[in-house]
Design a protein around this motif. Structure first.
Motif, mmCIF file in Angstrom:
data_model
loop_
_atom_site.group_PDB
_atom_site.id
_atom_site.type_symbol
_atom_site.label_atom_id
_atom_site.label_comp_id
_atom_site.label_asym_id
_atom_site.label_seq_id
_atom_site.Cartn_x
_atom_site.Cartn_y
_atom_site.Cartn_z
ATOM 1 N N LEU A 181 1.840 5.002 0.726
ATOM 2 C CA LEU A 181 1.430 5.950 1.758
ATOM 3 C C LEU A 181 2.342 7.167 1.656
ATOM 4 C CD1 LEU A 181 -0.321 6.399 4.371
ATOM 5 C CD2 LEU A 181 1.662 5.569 5.623
ATOM 6 N N VAL A 236 1.060 3.172 11.595
ATOM 7 C CA VAL A 236 1.010 2.500 10.294
ATOM 8 C C VAL A 236 1.118 1.007 10.528
ATOM 9 C CG1 VAL A 236 1.904 4.354 8.878
ATOM 10 C CG2 VAL A 236 3.497 2.871 10.081
ATOM 11 N N ASN A 280 0.840 -1.190 0.000
ATOM 12 C CA ASN A 280 0.000 0.000 0.000
ATOM 13 C C ASN A 280 0.879 1.245 0.000
ATOM 14 O OD1 ASN A 280 -2.419 -1.361 0.076
ATOM 15 N ND2 ASN A 280 -2.267 -1.643 2.302
ATOM 16 N N LEU A 338 17.909 -2.365 9.696
ATOM 17 C CA LEU A 338 17.105 -3.565 9.935
ATOM 18 C C LEU A 338 17.240 -4.647 8.881
ATOM 19 C CD1 LEU A 338 13.817 -2.247 11.469
ATOM 20 C CD2 LEU A 338 15.395 -3.877 12.438
ATOM 21 N N ASP A 384 2.467 -3.840 5.076
ATOM 22 C CA ASP A 384 3.556 -3.610 4.126
ATOM 23 C C ASP A 384 3.255 -2.332 3.362
ATOM 24 O OD1 ASP A 384 4.722 -6.052 4.845
ATOM 25 O OD2 ASP A 384 3.234 -7.074 3.592
ATOM 26 N N LEU A 385 4.156 -1.398 3.418
ATOM 27 C CA LEU A 385 3.865 -0.072 2.866
ATOM 28 C C LEU A 385 4.978 0.394 1.940
ATOM 29 C CD1 LEU A 385 2.674 1.586 6.172
ATOM 30 C CD2 LEU A 385 1.220 0.830 4.310
ATOM 31 N N LYS A 386 4.548 1.196 1.013
ATOM 32 C CA LYS A 386 5.516 1.899 0.180
ATOM 33 C C LYS A 386 5.362 3.373 0.525
ATOM 34 C CE LYS A 386 5.106 1.274 -4.265
ATOM 35 N NZ LYS A 386 5.068 1.294 -5.710
ATOM 36 N N LEU A 387 6.378 3.895 1.213
ATOM 37 C CA LEU A 387 6.289 5.276 1.672
ATOM 38 C C LEU A 387 6.781 6.202 0.563
ATOM 39 C CD1 LEU A 387 7.669 4.830 5.288
ATOM 40 C CD2 LEU A 387 5.311 4.739 4.502
ATOM 41 N N GLU A 398 11.046 6.995 -2.471
ATOM 42 C CA GLU A 398 10.252 5.861 -1.991
ATOM 43 C C GLU A 398 11.023 5.070 -0.944
ATOM 44 O OE1 GLU A 398 9.056 3.353 -5.144
ATOM 45 O OE2 GLU A 398 7.770 4.867 -6.088
ATOM 46 N N ALA A 399 10.297 4.549 -0.003
ATOM 47 C CA ALA A 399 10.916 3.649 0.984
ATOM 48 C C ALA A 399 9.920 2.527 1.266
ATOM 49 C CB ALA A 399 11.230 4.400 2.270
ATOM 50 N N GLU A 400 10.348 1.281 1.044
ATOM 51 C CA GLU A 400 9.452 0.147 1.291
ATOM 52 C C GLU A 400 9.694 -0.372 2.700
ATOM 53 O OE1 GLU A 400 9.772 -2.820 -1.639
ATOM 54 O OE2 GLU A 400 8.731 -1.631 -3.157
ATOM 55 N N ILE A 401 8.652 -0.430 3.416
ATOM 56 C CA ILE A 401 8.815 -0.929 4.784
ATOM 57 C C ILE A 401 7.761 -1.989 5.067
ATOM 58 C CG2 ILE A 401 9.798 1.198 5.721
ATOM 59 C CD1 ILE A 401 6.937 1.608 6.997
ATOM 60 N N THR A 402 8.105 -2.876 5.968
ATOM 61 C CA THR A 402 7.131 -3.805 6.548
ATOM 62 C C THR A 402 7.099 -3.491 8.032
ATOM 63 O OG1 THR A 402 7.615 -5.485 4.926
ATOM 64 C CG2 THR A 402 6.557 -6.210 6.962
ATOM 65 N N VAL A 403 5.950 -3.005 8.434
ATOM 66 C CA VAL A 403 5.879 -2.489 9.796
ATOM 67 C C VAL A 403 6.034 -3.635 10.785
ATOM 68 C CG1 VAL A 403 4.488 -1.240 11.445
ATOM 69 C CG2 VAL A 403 4.414 -0.620 9.043
ATOM 70 N N SER A 404 6.901 -3.460 11.702
ATOM 71 C CA SER A 404 7.085 -4.459 12.748
ATOM 72 C C SER A 404 7.540 -3.725 13.993
ATOM 73 C CB SER A 404 8.112 -5.499 12.319
ATOM 74 O OG SER A 404 9.352 -4.873 12.131
ATOM 75 N N LEU A 452 11.020 -2.461 13.762
ATOM 76 C CA LEU A 452 11.128 -1.294 12.889
ATOM 77 C C LEU A 452 10.617 -0.046 13.601
ATOM 78 C CD1 LEU A 452 11.765 -0.092 10.128
ATOM 79 C CD2 LEU A 452 9.434 -0.629 9.448
ATOM 80 N N LEU A 453 9.499 -0.209 14.285
ATOM 81 C CA LEU A 453 8.926 0.952 14.964
ATOM 82 C C LEU A 453 9.847 1.432 16.089
ATOM 83 C CD1 LEU A 453 5.163 -0.014 15.094
ATOM 84 C CD2 LEU A 453 6.259 1.701 13.658
#
Lengths: 704, 297
Positions: free
Chosen positions: A44, B224, A42, A59, B227-230, B238-244, B247-248
């Protein structure tokens, strides 16, 4: 390898076809692929990726190991899938695979199956149902089952079907009864239904079974409290006896409850209660007696282990009503009471005195006739006067054998067969075998003849009366001081009889029981006939005051008109014959539960009532008036002794003794029927929990 | 003419609260116009400062005639001069400021309006500018209570989306305004090239400098999942992250390091730093935090 395969076979049951498993196998790689492909992220918009970039630098979230390790959602989903697959394999253990194609489940629902000595269940019947259900669960498709319940009569609960759901539902419908246990009927029913096509056709002298008999496995769920079954061949039935219950079930029971006349004071009724202790310890018991719900009396007694004790309660001028005896005591077990409460209560009915019907058969006896014709006698009984010729008619035969008469007086005559009634013989020996044999013993030396149909007895002349049995109700208030008898026969009563009048020559009158009847005999005639057919006077007794007193006693005591009379207790489930005076078209019967039933009379003016399944008092009414009552009680030692007979064979931990059907000994199944313990339900629940956890993790980002 | 109270930036309550305040500076600067502020210079006011002998050319009006009568010497009274203060507000109106509820820019504008209002009612010179203004684009310089609505009008014209970097904006500001006074930089300091050059440049100015670091709640505690594309709204990065959770927590560490670094950078250079969450009401921020920092009293 084969052993391993068998173990695997016993642990799992396949529920899916190969192609379905193939689909299942594709799902985990698909899930993993979806996770790695990340088909959709998604987008954002954020103020700045500045801080995020710095964060993700450390990470390495894109590395494989990190992704696997951190992504608990993937692991949870795989776990969920694994659980579902595992559940689909239907894992289980201890499953005894049922062998055979046809099963007959014979479930005992007799009174003893209501014993509550089984842990974790309501009663033995519930355990039997559980075990039957467990066995039904093990049936594979293609197997058929039938259910029969039995107590004193068998009942087909469900005929052969392969619908396991239906079988289980039908098992649950079996209700406990209060009846006794008779296995044979159930076996015959099972045999008949299991092998319906056992028809043989003769072909050239060889019998050929038209339908091939199929084997059926017969599961008998019972506590084994029944007699050995004799005269039954199991044939194709393969019996399996599943014992229900424990050895240590404690029970005390009222095994008999009746009313009867006081021996010493015949005008008084007594209630008699018999208590049996079926435990291994002596117990103090208190028996309460109530009449029409009102407390009457209570008595305590100690009953030794395995012993029977009686209690007697005087019932003063009680005429009608219902008696109830209740047993109370404390056992040392947890419930403080025994495992079978239903036999701790007993019932008895006191009925109104019916005017007795007296048949007086005589060639002519004016003295006696006038003695019987008193008003007081008339209130007690109705009289019919007949000539001896009447004894040969069909009418007499019918009336005598249906027990229509309360008392038959045979004056100078003898019937060919004893009637179903109390009798009083004047100057004759009854034709009953016991009387005859008793006279034979007496006359053996004098008359050396072989047994004859009619024994005349030893004649004596002018015997002097020396004593009479004043305690006997027949002789109450009878004074025989000046009675002179010219000619008499010496009467020897059979075993159990009482001598009423004794003389210098021997007993002149006696009374003895015959089944439920009493036979009184006067050895001397009142009036006789000589060879010229002239009436002769044999005694001066008719001139005495004691003469009508004696006859009044005789009518009161023998004609069944002596006040209240207790009726016999009826075992549950047994049909009752009801007689009604006035020949009504129908009778209404109120059961102990309050339900009313109307019955119409069958042949011979007898009403048959079948629905005696409940314990307690049944009230019979003709129109609006209750005419009689009867009690249904268990009173069965086999049912009340609820201890499962322990096996003689002490080895192998066998629970119960074998049962015997025909010539076959059927060993009790060792241990309870182990049913297959299915795991799929808890596994599915676990899968559901995993699903919930996954949902929670997904929504709340709870990462472990 | 719209009333002052119509503006969303200044509510009547807030204005009533601000009426009691005044801007403070640790440095006493020379103002250009007479104001309400005590100056190093002696001047004309009611507040007595000193005496000195008359020299030719002094204003005869300041002679102390009583002393002359008693001592027969010409002595003039000196009074403290009261001056005005230059108060600059420098707003970062870049695209990144257009986030949050209320947006960081709105928050910055509200803050500028409030402080400007304080300055205006104390007869200080108030100048509100943005980082995107060129070296010669001056913002209006306002003075006096009557100018409040003009200030608000000016604030309304400021829109997010100016493309500039922090250092260049500060440099342009310095070149436009060489004088002394108080400068407040309202920014999220989100510049991929770093905030250090800009702040260093600002520190070199002879101004009393406040850095108000505005961050939205979403930046302080991001909400958030998945799985996000910031997408960076300014440069499309762009930055692809998978929130965990790791990570937070890592993000929080980075954020703390960022904020802490800025604070340390400022304090080492004599600048005041204040982190402002856009959820903190402006009135509270001024009356509590800025008062503690000594910007207002």
């Amino acid at each position: 390898m084969i052993a391993l395969a068998q173990v695997v076979d016993s642990l799992f049951r396949n529920t899916l076809a190969p192609w379905q498993w193939a689909i299942m196998a594709v799902i985990p790689p698909a899930i993993i692929a979806l996770y790695f492909l990340k088909l959709k992220r998604n987008p954002l918009e954020v103020p700045s990726t500045y801080l995020w970039k710095k964060s993700i630098e450390d990470l390495h979230v894109n590395s494989l190991w990190q992704r696997m390790r951190k992504n608990i959602l993937l692991l949870l989903q795989l776990l969920l899938l694994a659980l579902i697959a595992w559940a689909l394999l239907r894992p289980g253990w201890q499953g005894t695979q049922l062998a055979g194609q046809r099963f007959i489940f014979v479930i005992d629902n007799s009174a003893s199956m209501q014993a509550t000595d089984v842990p974790g269940a309501e009663n033995r019947l519930a355990v039997a149902k559980q075990q039957a259900t467990a066995l039904i669960d093990q049936m594979d498709s293609g197997m058929t089952g039938m259910i029969i319940s039995f107590a004193n009569t068998p009942r087909v609960i469900q005929e052969f079907t392969d619908n396991r759901r239906l079988l289980k539902d039908r098992v649950e419908t079996i209700e406990p009864t209060f009846a006794q246990t008779k296995l044979k009927g159930a076996l015959e029913l099972a045999d008949g239904l299991a092998n319906p096509g056992r028809i043989t056709v003769q072909q050239e002298g060889i019998e050929v079974d038209v339908v091939e008999a199929q084997e059926a496995t017969l599961f008998i769920f019972s506590d084994g409290r029944f007699e050995d079954v004799k005269g039954f061949s199991l044939g194709n039935l393969k019996p399996v006896y599943v014992p229900i219950g424990t050895h240590s079930a404690d029970n005390l029971a009222i095994t008999s409850f009746a009313t009867r006349r006081n021996e010493a004071r015949p005008e008084e009724q007594q209630a008699f209660v018999q208590i049996t202790n079926f435990t291994n310890q002596p117990h103090e018991v208190v028996v309460e007696l109530s009449l029409n719900g009102q407390f009457l009396d209570a008595r305590g007694v100690e009953v030794d282990a395995g012993q029977t004790t009686g209690l007697v309660y005087p019932l003063a001028d009680t005429s009608t009503g219902t008696l109830r005896a209740s047993l109370s005591y404390e056992l040392a077990n947890e419930q403080k009471q025994d495992a079978l409460p239903l036999d701790d209560h007993a019932y008895a009915a006191l009925n109104d005195a019916n005017p007795g019907r007296v048949l007086f058969v005589s060639p002519g006896n004016p003295a006696l006739h006038s003695a019987l014709a008193t008003q007081r006698s008339g209130r007690l009984a109705s009289f019919e006067l007949k000539e001896p010729g009447f004894l040969d008619t069909d009418r007499y035969q019918q009336l005598a054998q249906t027990g229509e008469y309360g008392l038959v007086i045979f004056d100078q005559c003898v019937p060919r067969k004893m009637p179903r009634a109390n009798t009083l013989f004047i100057g004759r020996i009854p034709p009953d075998r016991s009387w005859q044999e008793a006279q034979m013993g007496e006359t053996d030396e004098t008359a050396e003849n072989e047994p004859q149909p009619s024994v005349t007895g030893r004649h004596v002349s002018v015997p002097t009366i020396i004593d009479w049995n004043r305690a006997h109700p027949l002789m109450a208030h009878v004074e025989l001081g000046n009675v002179v008898i010219i000619d008499s026969t010496v009467i020897t009563p059979p075993a159990g009889g009482d001598i009423l009048i004794d003389s210098t020559a021997g007993p002149l009158a006696a009374i003895a029981p015959r089944d439920q009847f009493q036979d009184a005999v006067l050895g001397f005639e009142l009036v006789g006939r000589n060879e010229q057919e002239e009436t002769t006077i044999n005694t001066n007794w008719p001139r005495m005051h004691s003469f009508p007193t004696f006859w009044f006693n005789a009518i009161e005591y023998l004609a069944g008109a002596s006040g209240t009379e207790g009726t016999e207790s009826v075992p549950p489930g047994k049909p009752v014959e009801l007689k009604a005076t006035g020949n009504p078209a129908q009778l209404t019967i109120q059961t102990p539960a309050g339900k009313k039933q109307t019955i119409r009379h069958s042949t011979h003016d007898v009403f048959l009532f079948h629905d005696t399944r409940q314990l307690g008092i049944y009230k019979v009414s003709d129109g609006n008036q209750v005419t009689q009552q009867f009690a249904v009680n268990l009173f069965d030692r086999n049912e009340s002794d609820i201890r499962v007979t322990p096996s003689q064979d002490s080895t192998a931990g066998k629970l119960a003794a074998d049962i015997h059907i025909g010539n076959v000994d059927i060993a009790a199944m060792t241990g309870i029927t182990t049913s297959r313990k299915e795991l799929w339900r808890p596994i599915l629940i676990a899968a559901l929990i995993v699903l919930l956890v996954e949902w929670y993790v997904y929504n709340r980002r709870v990462h472990l | 003419m719209p009333k002052i109270t119509d503006s969303k930036l200044l509510s009547p309550d807030l204005m009533a609260q601000l009426e009691r305040l005044e801007l403070v500076t640790r440095k006493i600067f020379r103002g250009r116009l007479k104001g309400e502020r005590r100056s190093k210079r002696k001047g004309q006011s009611v507040e007595f400062a000193d005496f000195r002998n008359y020299v030719a050319g002094d204003d005869l009006r300041t002679l102390d005639w009583n002393l002359y009568a008693r001592l027969d010497k010409l002595i003039i009274k000196l009074f403290l001069e009261e001056e005005d203060l230059h108060f600059y507000t420098l707003i970062d109106a870049s695209g990144s400021m257009d986030f949050g509820t209320p947006t960081k820019l709105t928050y910055a504008k509200q803050l500028a309006a409030s402080l400007g209002f304080v300055g205006l009612i104390r007869a200080d010179r108030v100048c509100i500018e943005t980082l995107g203004q060129g070296p010669h684009q001056r913002g209006p310089t306002l003075r006096g209570r009557r100018s409040v609505w003009r200030m608000l009008e000016h604030l309304d014209t400021i829109q997010a989306g100016e493309i500039t970097n922090l250092a260049e904006g500060v440099r342009n500001f310095a070149s436009r305004n060489s004088g002394r006074g108080i400068v407040i930089l309202v920014s999220d300091l989100m510049d991929k090239e770093g905030y250090e050059p800009a702040l260093r440049f600002l520190a070199s100015q002879q101004m009393d400098t406040f850095v108000i670091h505005v961050l939205s709640q979403e930046e302080l505690e991001p909400d958030v999942t998945g799985d996000l594309k910031l997408l960076d709204c300014e440069d499309g990065d762009e930055a692809e992250i998978t929130v965990s959770v790791p990570l937070l927590s890592r993000y929080q560490e980075t954020l703390n390091a960022f904020v802490g670094g800025a604070q340390q950078f400022c304090s080492q250079r004599g600048m005041n730093y204040l982190l402002a969450n856009n959820q903190t009401p402006v009135g509270e921020l001024i009356s509590t935090y800025l008062r503690q920092r000594g910007l207002v009293r």
